[in-house]
Motif scaffolding. Structure first.
Motif, PDB file in Angstrom:
ATOM      1  N   TYR A 227       0.780  -1.232   0.000  1.00 46.12           N
ATOM      2  CA  TYR A 227       0.000   0.000   0.000  1.00 46.12           C
ATOM      3  C   TYR A 227       0.818   1.291   0.000  1.00 46.12           C
ATOM      4  N   GLU A 228       1.996   1.267   0.643  1.00 48.19           N
ATOM      5  CA  GLU A 228       2.750   2.516   0.708  1.00 48.19           C
ATOM      6  C   GLU A 228       3.295   2.898  -0.668  1.00 48.19           C
ATOM      7  N   GLN A 232       2.070   6.049  -3.269  1.00 51.23           N
ATOM      8  CA  GLN A 232       2.984   6.942  -3.973  1.00 51.23           C
ATOM      9  C   GLN A 232       2.742   6.878  -5.477  1.00 51.23           C
ATOM     10  N   LYS A 256      -5.239   2.186   4.497  1.00 58.32           N
ATOM     11  CA  LYS A 256      -4.205   3.218   4.510  1.00 58.32           C
ATOM     12  C   LYS A 256      -3.890   3.689   3.094  1.00 58.32           C
ATOM     13  N   LEU A 260      -3.730   7.542   2.372  1.00 59.49           N
ATOM     14  CA  LEU A 260      -2.500   8.197   1.940  1.00 59.49           C
ATOM     15  C   LEU A 260      -2.619   8.828   0.560  1.00 59.49           C
ATOM     16  N   SER A 261      -3.497   8.280  -0.282  1.00 50.93           N
ATOM     17  CA  SER A 261      -3.512   8.804  -1.648  1.00 50.93           C
ATOM     18  C   SER A 261      -4.798   9.550  -1.994  1.00 50.93           C
TER      19      SER A 261
END
Lengths: 372, 304
Positions: A227-228, A232, A256, A260-261
């Protein structure tokens, strides 16, 4: 085999001196869990530990066994060398009858060699490299492989008339299996893979790659990221104004990602096994318990995999009881059929592969929803 | 006419280079110009980003206020770092200790230790994952310039880097404090004999450099929307490489090298897999060390 001897003795005692059954409390059944608790992937390991604790506490409170079960956690830092060291440590500890973990395929496969030699059953909640379960009869996993996910995604894209696909994935064993699992069936269906590249996990800037992908004009991008990296990638896709549908695997499935996005996540397609919104008593119980421990955040797929893996292991302990040895544990794990977990019903085939159903999902208005 | 594809890659390279330069300026000031081995700059950068994150999460002030608070936190962090990891090694003022390389280079370990403590503490408190940032604060609003796309963050980072760079050049060349920084870096003992307060100079340099480091951290954090405890590591390495390429003690050299690094990396991605793009920095480092030990721009005696 000090354990089995000690255990048998205490069990024999407990049986003959029935009123003193409490004696058996002295010899809990011990399971090893190797997972990354520090380092770059610590967030996953911490989640596994938290899920395992929920499962274990519930199990020990339920009184399914007269003796408690204990889990020993060891931090592998997602480092293959460290993973092997831990595996040796677990193998040398005669109290340990079975092992859970590790997180990444690379570390799990390195450690698997030790467990194979020593004959200890190893159940990984997440190692999805196709070769992992094939290492020996001692390896099991509770996650669908990338061969399964890739095939479902390929079929899905094919149905939508997508012909040209760009594929990117992280540069790991897992990433390689994502690419292979997808491209093989997709090419068999007559599709074309116009771009294929790997990136280093934790890459901050995807813009050069995205520009390169855009240059090849694909109909869709198939991605192997967590996911991180996913957040991005999606953010930078939007930032560069590149409007190509993105398909991904269950690894990207995490709230998440959306957090985050933001809007950049809308329209992402992926396959998953766990949806916290599913109306199922077991799922809701786990989600509630998890939320109460994590400030109201819903669990992602990975903690759910770990939760199920631990419960499968605990169920196997019950099945093997009272003769809980490393050998009997392997038989008991292999005998798992239709285990009703939060990630769907699980059975193992003869290779230790889980047979699960995959759900197709997409992101709509900042939420994962099932695609029927 | 340049192919729009390469134009876009060039733009990305420039924006990457600017991000590296932003980090490299403060880093070179402490490490190169002051000539103090400091490996904790990456954590100052991270602390800056987290300070900004906390501000945004609790008060939600305008971006400018966030940046000011971050600068204040950076100054404090720089002061604290100097106090804990560097000052103890200057407690002997006899000539032998002052000239001792071992005493000077011991800060390699003490600053590294501080950086590990800082990173692990952040990891304990916040967890190692990406922190959630209020998306409206991100500086990645698209701006279309003909065939290429940039974002408002590129402009902000460019402006901040330019101000930092020019301000620092002015400070070092024309102000009294700049003069004392250059004196201390050139010969600490001599500077002391001339009546320069070396302790104060060193602390001040740390404060200035760390303010810049913290500012870089929050800006890059908001640029990518990625704030996490180990975020300072990669930029730290890139800044280090840029500094070495630029000849260790030259800030203009470091800035130019950072730009070269960024452009080469993004261009390299067109030719080779992005996995190899990270090699660019290390290749440059090796080439510089082997063939241009004085830095790419030749030997320059003056420390600025």
């Amino acid at each position: 085999m000090i354990l089995s001897r000690r255990l048998t003795v205490s069990l024999a005692l407990a049986a003959t001196v029935a009123p003193l059954a409490g004696w058996a409390q002295d010899a809990p059944i011990v399971i090893g869990y190797q997972l990354p608790l520090t380092g770059n992937t610590a967030q996953y390991g911490q989640d596994f530990k938290s899920a395992a604790e929920i499962a274990l506490e519930k199990f020990n409170a339920s009184g399914a066994l007269p003796v408690p079960v204990e889990i020993i956690y060891e931090d592998s830092r997602s480092d293959a060398k460290e993973g092997v060291t831990i595996a040796r440590k677990f193998v040398d500890n005669d109290d340990i009858v079975a092992v859970l973990g590790d997180f990444t395929s690379t570390v799990s496969m390195a450690a698997a060699q030790v467990y194979k030699k020593a004959g200890v059953v190893q159940l990984s909640q997440t190692a999805s490299h196709p070769d992992f379960a094939k290492i020996s009869e001692w390896q099991f996993r509770n996650i669908t492989t990338q061969d399964q996910e890739g095939a479902v995604n390929a079929e899905w894209m094919h149905e939508k008339g997508i012909e040209k696909v760009a594929v990117i994935a992280e540069q790991t064993d897992w990433g390689q299996s994502v690419v292979k699992g997808f491209t093989t069936p997709f090419k068999d269906m007559g599709g074309e893979v116009v771009f294929e590249e790997f990136f280093n996990r934790g890459l901050a800037d995807f813009r050069s790659i995205i520009t390169k992908i855009d240059e090849t004009n694909p109909d869709a991008v198939y991605t192997g990221f967590f996911y991180e990296d996913g957040a991005q990638f999606l953010k930078q896709m939007e930032q560069l104004g590149v409007d190509i549908p993105v398909y991904s695997t269950s690894a990207a499935y995490n709230d998440k990602l959306i957090e985050l996005s933001g809007e950049a996540a809308d329209g992402l397609f992926l396959t998953a096994t766990f949806l916290p919104t599913r109306e199922d008593a077991g799922v809701q119980e786990f989600v509630e318990e998890w939320k109460s421990l994590h400030d109201g955040a819903a669990p992602g797929q990975f903690p759910a995999q770990a939760y199920d893996a631990v419960n499968i292991m605990l169920e196997a302990v019950v099945r093997a009881y009272p003769d809980v040895t490393r050998e009997s544990m392997r038989e008991a794990v292999a005998a798992t059929t239709d285990f009703p977990g939060v990630t769907g019903n699980t059975s193992f085939d003869e290779n230790g592969e889980p047979l699960k159903e995959l759900t197709k999902a997409t992101v709509e208005n900042g939420e994962f929803v099932e695609v029927k | 006419m340049l192919d729009p594809y390469y134009l876009q890659q060039l733009t990305i390279g420039l924006s990457l280079g600017m991000i590296y330069a932003l980090m490299a300026i403060g880093f070179t000031l402490i490490f190169g110009v002051l000539n103090v081995v400091n490996f904790a700059h990456g954590e100052i950068y991270t602390i800056g980003a987290f300070a900004g994150l906390l501000m945004i999460a609790t008060f939600g002030p305008p971006l400018l206020a966030v940046l000011l608070v971050v600068m204040a936190v950076g100054a404090l962090a720089g002061f604290g770092l100097e106090r804990l990891a560097f000052k103890p090694f200057r407690r002997f003022s006899d000539e032998a200790s002052m000239k001792s390389r071992a005493m000077r280079e011991a800060t390699l370990m003490s600053s590294l230790a501080m950086s590990i403590v800082a990173r692990e503490s952040l990891e304990l408190i916040f967890g190692s994952q990406f922190q959630s940032v209020d998306l409206s604060y991100l500086i990645n609003k698209q701006i279309q310039l003909g065939p290429v796309t940039i974002v408002n963050g590129d402009l902000i980072i460019f402006a901040v880097a330019l101000v930092m760079f020019l301000g620092l050049q002015w400070l070092l060349k024309y102000s009294t404090i700049g003069l004392s920084i250059r004196a201390v870096s050139n010969n600490p003992l001599g500077a002391r004999y001339c009546g320069i307060n070396t302790d104060r100079t060193i602390i001040l340099t740390f404060v200035i450099g760390s303010v810049m480091g913290a500012l870089a951290g929050i800006l890059v954090g908001l640029y990518y929307g990625a704030i996490y405890p180990s975020m300072g590591f990669t930029p730290g390495i890139k800044a280090f490489v840029a500094m070495v390429m630029g000849g260790l003690s030259s800030i203009p050299g470091a800035v130019i090298s950072a730009m070269i690094l960024g452009i080469t990396e993004s261009m390299a991605t067109s030719v080779v897999s992005s996995v190899w793009a990270d090699m660019v920095a290390y290749a440059f480092l090796l080439i510089t060390l082997v063939f241009f030990p004085q830095g790419l721009f030749g030997a320059r005696r003056e420390r600025v």
